[in-house]
Design a protein around this motif. Structure first.
Motif, PDB file in Angstrom:
ATOM      1  N   LEU A   1       0.853  -1.274   0.154  1.00 19.53           N
ATOM      2  CA  LEU A   1      -0.059  -0.085  -0.008  1.00 19.53           C
ATOM      3  C   LEU A   1       0.798   1.071  -0.169  1.00 19.53           C
ATOM      4  CD1 LEU A   1      -2.574   1.576   0.185  1.00 19.53           C
ATOM      5  CD2 LEU A   1      -2.363   1.411   2.800  1.00 19.53           C
ATOM      6  N   VAL A   2       0.670   2.125  -0.917  1.00 20.16           N
ATOM      7  CA  VAL A   2       1.186   3.177  -0.961  1.00 20.16           C
ATOM      8  C   VAL A   2       0.373   4.574  -0.419  1.00 20.16           C
ATOM      9  CG1 VAL A   2       2.404   5.150  -2.527  1.00 20.16           C
ATOM     10  CG2 VAL A   2       2.822   2.740  -3.001  1.00 20.16           C
ATOM     11  N   LEU A   3       0.966   5.293   0.277  1.00 22.76           N
ATOM     12  CA  LEU A   3       0.003   6.378   0.956  1.00 22.76           C
ATOM     13  C   LEU A   3       0.537   7.914   0.527  1.00 22.76           C
ATOM     14  CD1 LEU A   3      -0.401   5.261   4.547  1.00 22.76           C
ATOM     15  CD2 LEU A   3      -2.178   5.003   2.743  1.00 22.76           C
ATOM     16  N   GLY A   4      -0.322   8.637   0.147  1.00 26.42           N
ATOM     17  CA  GLY A   4       0.112   9.799  -0.259  1.00 26.42           C
ATOM     18  C   GLY A   4       0.286  10.783   0.787  1.00 26.42           C
ATOM     19  N   GLY A   5      -0.942  11.474   1.081  1.00 29.11           N
ATOM     20  CA  GLY A   5      -1.237  12.096   2.397  1.00 29.11           C
ATOM     21  C   GLY A   5      -0.420  13.587   2.429  1.00 29.11           C
ATOM     22  N   PRO A   6      -0.010  14.349   3.307  1.00 24.63           N
ATOM     23  CA  PRO A   6      -0.379  13.683   4.824  1.00 24.63           C
ATOM     24  C   PRO A   6      -1.876  13.539   5.060  1.00 24.63           C
ATOM     25  CG  PRO A   6       0.297  15.920   4.667  1.00 24.63           C
ATOM     26  CD  PRO A   6       0.546  15.763   3.101  1.00 24.63           C
TER      27      PRO A   6
ATOM     28  N   SER B   1      -1.844  -7.842   6.006  1.00 26.68           N
ATOM     29  CA  SER B   1      -0.283  -8.168   6.089  1.00 26.68           C
ATOM     30  C   SER B   1       0.330  -7.629   4.678  1.00 26.68           C
ATOM     31  CB  SER B   1      -0.099  -9.794   5.820  1.00 26.68           C
ATOM     32  OG  SER B   1      -0.584 -10.329   7.035  1.00 26.68           O
ATOM     33  N   SER B   2      -0.205  -6.243   4.582  1.00 26.24           N
ATOM     34  CA  SER B   2       0.527  -5.406   3.602  1.00 26.24           C
ATOM     35  C   SER B   2       1.453  -4.276   3.967  1.00 26.24           C
ATOM     36  CB  SER B   2      -0.716  -4.567   2.874  1.00 26.24           C
ATOM     37  OG  SER B   2      -1.803  -5.625   2.118  1.00 26.24           O
ATOM     38  N   PRO B   3       2.664  -4.540   3.228  1.00 28.22           N
ATOM     39  CA  PRO B   3       3.649  -3.421   3.634  1.00 28.22           C
ATOM     40  C   PRO B   3       3.158  -2.123   3.048  1.00 28.22           C
ATOM     41  CG  PRO B   3       4.438  -4.699   1.575  1.00 28.22           C
ATOM     42  CD  PRO B   3       3.086  -5.460   2.221  1.00 28.22           C
ATOM     43  N   VAL B   4       3.557  -0.985   4.032  1.00 33.50           N
ATOM     44  CA  VAL B   4       3.105   0.404   3.832  1.00 33.50           C
ATOM     45  C   VAL B   4       4.245   1.280   3.396  1.00 33.50           C
ATOM     46  CG1 VAL B   4       1.934   2.381   4.724  1.00 33.50           C
ATOM     47  CG2 VAL B   4       1.164   0.176   5.231  1.00 33.50           C
ATOM     48  N   VAL B   5       4.032   2.153   2.384  1.00 32.72           N
ATOM     49  CA  VAL B   5       5.062   3.124   1.849  1.00 32.72           C
ATOM     50  C   VAL B   5       4.669   4.314   1.985  1.00 32.72           C
ATOM     51  CG1 VAL B   5       6.586   3.769   0.115  1.00 32.72           C
ATOM     52  CG2 VAL B   5       6.372   1.406   0.442  1.00 32.72           C
ATOM     53  N   SER B   6       4.734   5.246   2.723  1.00 34.96           N
ATOM     54  CA  SER B   6       4.506   6.530   2.670  1.00 34.96           C
ATOM     55  C   SER B   6       5.153   7.700   2.009  1.00 34.96           C
ATOM     56  CB  SER B   6       4.276   6.978   4.172  1.00 34.96           C
ATOM     57  OG  SER B   6       3.516   8.240   4.444  1.00 34.96           O
ATOM     58  N   ALA B   7       4.484   8.541   1.317  1.00 37.28           N
ATOM     59  CA  ALA B   7       5.318   9.473   0.351  1.00 37.28           C
ATOM     60  C   ALA B   7       5.449  10.847   1.423  1.00 37.28           C
ATOM     61  CB  ALA B   7       4.359   9.971  -0.746  1.00 37.28           C
ATOM     62  N   SER B   8       4.616  10.690   2.512  1.00 31.91           N
ATOM     63  CA  SER B   8       4.753  11.794   3.324  1.00 31.91           C
ATOM     64  C   SER B   8       5.702  11.748   4.613  1.00 31.91           C
ATOM     65  CB  SER B   8       3.387  12.423   3.876  1.00 31.91           C
ATOM     66  OG  SER B   8       2.646  12.615   2.860  1.00 31.91           O
ATOM     67  N   ASP B   9       6.339  10.547   4.576  1.00 32.61           N
ATOM     68  CA  ASP B   9       7.353  10.085   5.670  1.00 32.61           C
ATOM     69  C   ASP B   9       8.471  11.365   5.799  1.00 32.61           C
ATOM     70  OD1 ASP B   9       5.925   7.841   6.507  1.00 32.61           O
ATOM     71  OD2 ASP B   9       7.356   6.505   5.710  1.00 32.61           O
ATOM     72  N   THR B  10       8.757  11.395   7.096  1.00 34.90           N
ATOM     73  CA  THR B  10       9.749  12.490   7.399  1.00 34.90           C
ATOM     74  C   THR B  10      10.897  12.277   6.848  1.00 34.90           C
ATOM     75  OG1 THR B  10      10.316  11.528   9.427  1.00 34.90           O
ATOM     76  CG2 THR B  10       8.638  12.945   9.655  1.00 34.90           C
TER      77      THR B  10
ATOM     78  N   LEU C   1      13.516  10.586  -1.702  1.00 38.83           N
ATOM     79  CA  LEU C   1      12.700   9.590  -1.195  1.00 38.83           C
ATOM     80  C   LEU C   1      13.520   8.532  -0.547  1.00 38.83           C
ATOM     81  CD1 LEU C   1       9.961   9.267  -3.857  1.00 38.83           C
ATOM     82  CD2 LEU C   1      10.014  10.718  -1.776  1.00 38.83           C
ATOM     83  N   GLN C   2      13.393   8.224   1.061  1.00 37.75           N
ATOM     84  CA  GLN C   2      14.375   7.209   1.429  1.00 37.75           C
ATOM     85  C   GLN C   2      13.027   6.163   2.443  1.00 37.75           C
ATOM     86  OE1 GLN C   2      17.802   8.460   3.003  1.00 37.75           O
ATOM     87  NE2 GLN C   2      18.436   6.428   4.062  1.00 37.75           N
ATOM     88  N   ILE C   3      12.826   5.371   2.015  1.00 39.54           N
ATOM     89  CA  ILE C   3      11.977   4.377   2.831  1.00 39.54           C
ATOM     90  C   ILE C   3      12.397   3.341   3.485  1.00 39.54           C
ATOM     91  CG2 ILE C   3       9.785   3.171   2.431  1.00 39.54           C
ATOM     92  CD1 ILE C   3       9.419   5.887   1.487  1.00 39.54           C
ATOM     93  N   GLU C   4      12.486   3.274   4.723  1.00 43.38           N
ATOM     94  CA  GLU C   4      13.285   2.536   5.564  1.00 43.38           C
ATOM     95  C   GLU C   4      12.462   1.432   6.312  1.00 43.38           C
ATOM     96  OE1 GLU C   4      15.818   4.623   7.969  1.00 43.38           O
ATOM     97  OE2 GLU C   4      17.173   5.028   6.422  1.00 43.38           O
ATOM     98  N   LYS C   5      10.978   1.645   6.348  1.00 41.59           N
ATOM     99  CA  LYS C   5      10.027   0.699   7.118  1.00 41.59           C
ATOM    100  C   LYS C   5       9.316   0.156   6.201  1.00 41.59           C
ATOM    101  CE  LYS C   5       6.616   0.766  10.784  1.00 41.59           C
ATOM    102  NZ  LYS C   5       6.060   1.790  11.909  1.00 41.59           N
ATOM    103  N   ASP C   6       9.165  -1.240   6.461  1.00 41.50           N
ATOM    104  CA  ASP C   6       8.623  -2.355   5.638  1.00 41.50           C
ATOM    105  C   ASP C   6       9.079  -2.541   4.315  1.00 41.50           C
ATOM    106  OD1 ASP C   6       6.685  -2.088   7.560  1.00 41.50           O
ATOM    107  OD2 ASP C   6       4.991  -1.430   6.366  1.00 41.50           O
ATOM    108  N   LEU C   7       9.435  -1.628   3.785  1.00 46.77           N
ATOM    109  CA  LEU C   7      10.388  -1.808   2.291  1.00 46.77           C
ATOM    110  C   LEU C   7      11.388  -0.943   2.245  1.00 46.77           C
ATOM    111  CD1 LEU C   7       7.294  -2.014   0.055  1.00 46.77           C
ATOM    112  CD2 LEU C   7       8.576  -4.022   0.770  1.00 46.77           C
ATOM    113  N   GLN C   8      12.675  -1.254   1.684  1.00 45.62           N
ATOM    114  CA  GLN C   8      13.759  -0.405   1.455  1.00 45.62           C
ATOM    115  C   GLN C   8      13.797  -0.072   0.124  1.00 45.62           C
ATOM    116  OE1 GLN C   8      15.814  -0.203   4.158  1.00 45.62           O
ATOM    117  NE2 GLN C   8      14.467  -1.254   5.381  1.00 45.62           N
ATOM    118  N   LEU C   9      13.366   1.258   0.226  1.00 50.35           N
ATOM    119  CA  LEU C   9      13.313   2.154  -1.088  1.00 50.35           C
ATOM    120  C   LEU C   9      14.043   3.346  -1.175  1.00 50.35           C
ATOM    121  CD1 LEU C   9       9.531   1.565  -1.701  1.00 50.35           C
ATOM    122  CD2 LEU C   9      11.297   0.260  -2.536  1.00 50.35           C
TER     123      LEU C   9
END
Length: 554
Positions: free
Chosen positions: A256-261, A278-287, A311-319
């Motif tokens: 699941l990709v979240l836009g937000g905030p 059990s879906s990994p979450v990627v947020s475009a609004s993460d700090t 964009l640096q995603i570290e939780k659930d997925l590494q992107l």
């Protein structure tokens, strides 16, 4: 506080123009009887049978959406009906990979960005969106070009499905809707053309939306762009119920990709649903993500904005990705957010093994364009409206949030502009909230109110006089005075500089047809003086954009 318009009333379609001196002056000088929109697409006779077929079905874009229609309740849309239709067609939705996009605002733009990224890499992409602006073919794009499906191809495919569709309608006692059948046709086309991937924009909500028949095995990712109050009654009456409805597109184990905030408790609803699946979450609004709008420039007369996306995603997925000086032709901070959301989705796909280079992501973002979203008409298009040299901005904003985004875009693109608004809206929108956002954001020369058909019907259109009442109330609550210009000499004298107008109660509310309002707005602004520019902003609905661009509604 006075609320008399530029003249007693401009003409509306099928309404005679009153013979006040000011109207006579403008009618003679600017041919205000020309109410026909500028035509971009000619008639498409090949689609007549298809258009006639779906026009006989229930169309909620025309009639409005019933209360509770998008909720998972007895009042909700019957997704079982859609599944039965798809089964009759051989379940084509199982035969291609898909990204499903839901959200209150931004889902169309996010779909456009992601589709463009995938095409830049060389993939054959199907994209299904709504509503359309100029032709119903815009809702279905196919292949590497991103062009709408041709009339010939759409008609040929419809004819191949006609007997099955007739049978389905009979079995469902005539209850299949316009959107259900169109969605089924699109899915069938994507399967027949063997697209590499399809990007699907949900219509209403998510859980009960006709698009939500994509199985887990075919879903590459879900995207939820934003949660707002649009279609409140249809989606349960609260932000929480809207979040629950839109979370219905989340599938077991699929990212699941979240836009937000988002508001914290709304994001918690979405994340809890993802956790239960059990879906990994990627947020475009993460700090950890930094999306920066740096500056505005022009290229071949078109504005674009320089942006950085880190964009640096570290939780659930590494992107991870770093893109500097990306040139977005879709303007505004909100479009940068949508670009970041689409980029997160692209990174999710890359993590699943899809080949998507940084260069393709950049090219896709830069090439993305969507009609009616902060669209500035070319000079040729303006000339066809009889406004040579005018700057005309089209934007389908119709909520208070999108009105705020539009105001921010105008401030960025035209910080010293003299502004005239031309507004037409559907009757189920927050007219007062919309008005307050635009009135409080910038100095306005005038606001003209028009009436535009919604999906080809007048039943959902708000009358110009009702809109004017909402804006009058908004101006009163904000303490903004309304100018009073009713006599011919005053009309001729409207071409004043900004400082002079500011001293003379500049806000003006007037009613008229769409074309009459645009022409009168152009007359008011006249040639800019010094560094100032006159901009006419046409907004309130994608349907008013369609009316201006000469849509042939289907």
């Amino acid at each position: 506080m006075k609320s008399v318009g530029l003249f007693h009333r401009l003409s509306t379609i099928h309404r005679q123009i009153p013979a006040s001196p000011a109207v006579k002056f403008l009618k003679h000088s600017y041919n205000l009887d020309q109410t026909q929109p500028m035509c971009i697409f000619s008639d498409e006779p090949e689609l007549k049978e298809f258009i006639d077929f779906i026009d006989n079905l229930k169309n909620y874009e025309k009639a409005g959406v019933p209360k509770g229609a998008g909720t998972d309740s007895d009042d909700g849309f019957d997704l079982g009906r859609m599944r039965r239709l798809m089964q009759l067609l051989g379940n084509p939705q199982c035969n291609f990979k898909a990204v499903h996009v839901a959200g209150t605002k931004g889902k169309g733009s996010t779909a456009a960005f992601l589709s463009s990224i995938l095409r830049a890499q060389g993939y054959s992409v199907g994209c299904y969106t709504s509503p359309h602006i100029r032709t119903i073919r815009e809702r279905i794009t196919l292949g590497a070009s991103g062009d709408p499906i041709s009339a010939k191809a759409l008609n040929h495919h419809f004819q191949s499905l006609r007997m099955v569709l007739d049978k389905a309608i009979e079995l469902e006692n005539g209850c299949l809707s316009h959107f259900e059948v169109l969605t089924a046709v699109a899915y069938s086309l994507f399967a027949r053309e063997s697209v590499d991937i399809a990007v699907i924009e949900a219509g209403l909500g998510g859980a009960r939306d006709a698009t939500n028949v994509i199985p887990r095995s075919a879903l590459a990712a879900s995207i939820i762009t934003s949660i707002g109050e649009e279609h409140l009654d249809a989606l349960g009456g609260s932000l929480e119920s809207i979040a629950v409805a839109k979370s219905g597109i989340i599938k077991d184990g699929r990212p699941l990709v979240l836009g937000g905030p988002f508001l914290p408790h709304i994001e918690r609803i979405l994340r809890d649903k993802a956790c239960s699946k059990s879906s990994p979450v990627v947020s475009a609004s993460d700090t950890g993500n930094r999306s920066t709008l740096k500056s505005l420039d022009r290229m071949r007369g078109r504005p674009f904005q320089y942006c950085d996306l880190v964009l640096q995603i570290e939780k659930d997925l590494q992107l991870f990705i770093e893109l500097f000086n990306v040139k977005l032709s879709m303007l505004g901070h909100h479009q940068l957010k949508n670009a970041a959301t689409a980029t997160c989705a692209a990174l999710c796909l890359r993590g699943q093994g899809w080949e998507l280079s940084d260069e393709s992501i950049r090219a896709g973002l830069e090439n993305a364009f969507l009609i009616g979203r902060s669209q500035i008409l070319t000079q040729n298009e303006a000339e066809r409206l009889g406004l040579s040299g005018a700057t005309i901005l089209l934007d389908g904003a119709h909520t208070k949030e999108s009105a705020r985004a539009l105001a921010n875009t105008i401030e960025m693109a035209f910080p010293k502009a003299r502004l005239v608004l031309v507004v037409a809206m559907a009757n189920d929108k927050d007219h007062l909230g919309f008005a307050k956002e635009l009135l409080s954001a910038r100095y306005l020369e005038a606001v003209f109110f028009a009436e535009a058909s919604i999906a080809g019907e007048k039943s959902r259109a708000t009358s110009a006089s009702s809109l004017r009442g909402s804006w009058t109330q908004a101006s009163r609550e904000l303490g903004i005075d309304i100018g009073d210009y009713v006599n011919e000499p005053e009309v001729k004298d409207l071409n004043l500089n900004h400082a002079e107008r500011s001293e003379r109660q500049p806000i003006l509310f007037a009613e008229g047809s769409l074309m009459a309002s645009i022409k009168a707005g152009g007359q008011m602004l006249g040639p800019g003086s010094g560094c100032q520019t006159g901009v006419i902003v046409v907004t309130g609905s994608l349907h008013v954009v369609a009316a201006l661009l000469g849509s042939r509604q289907g």
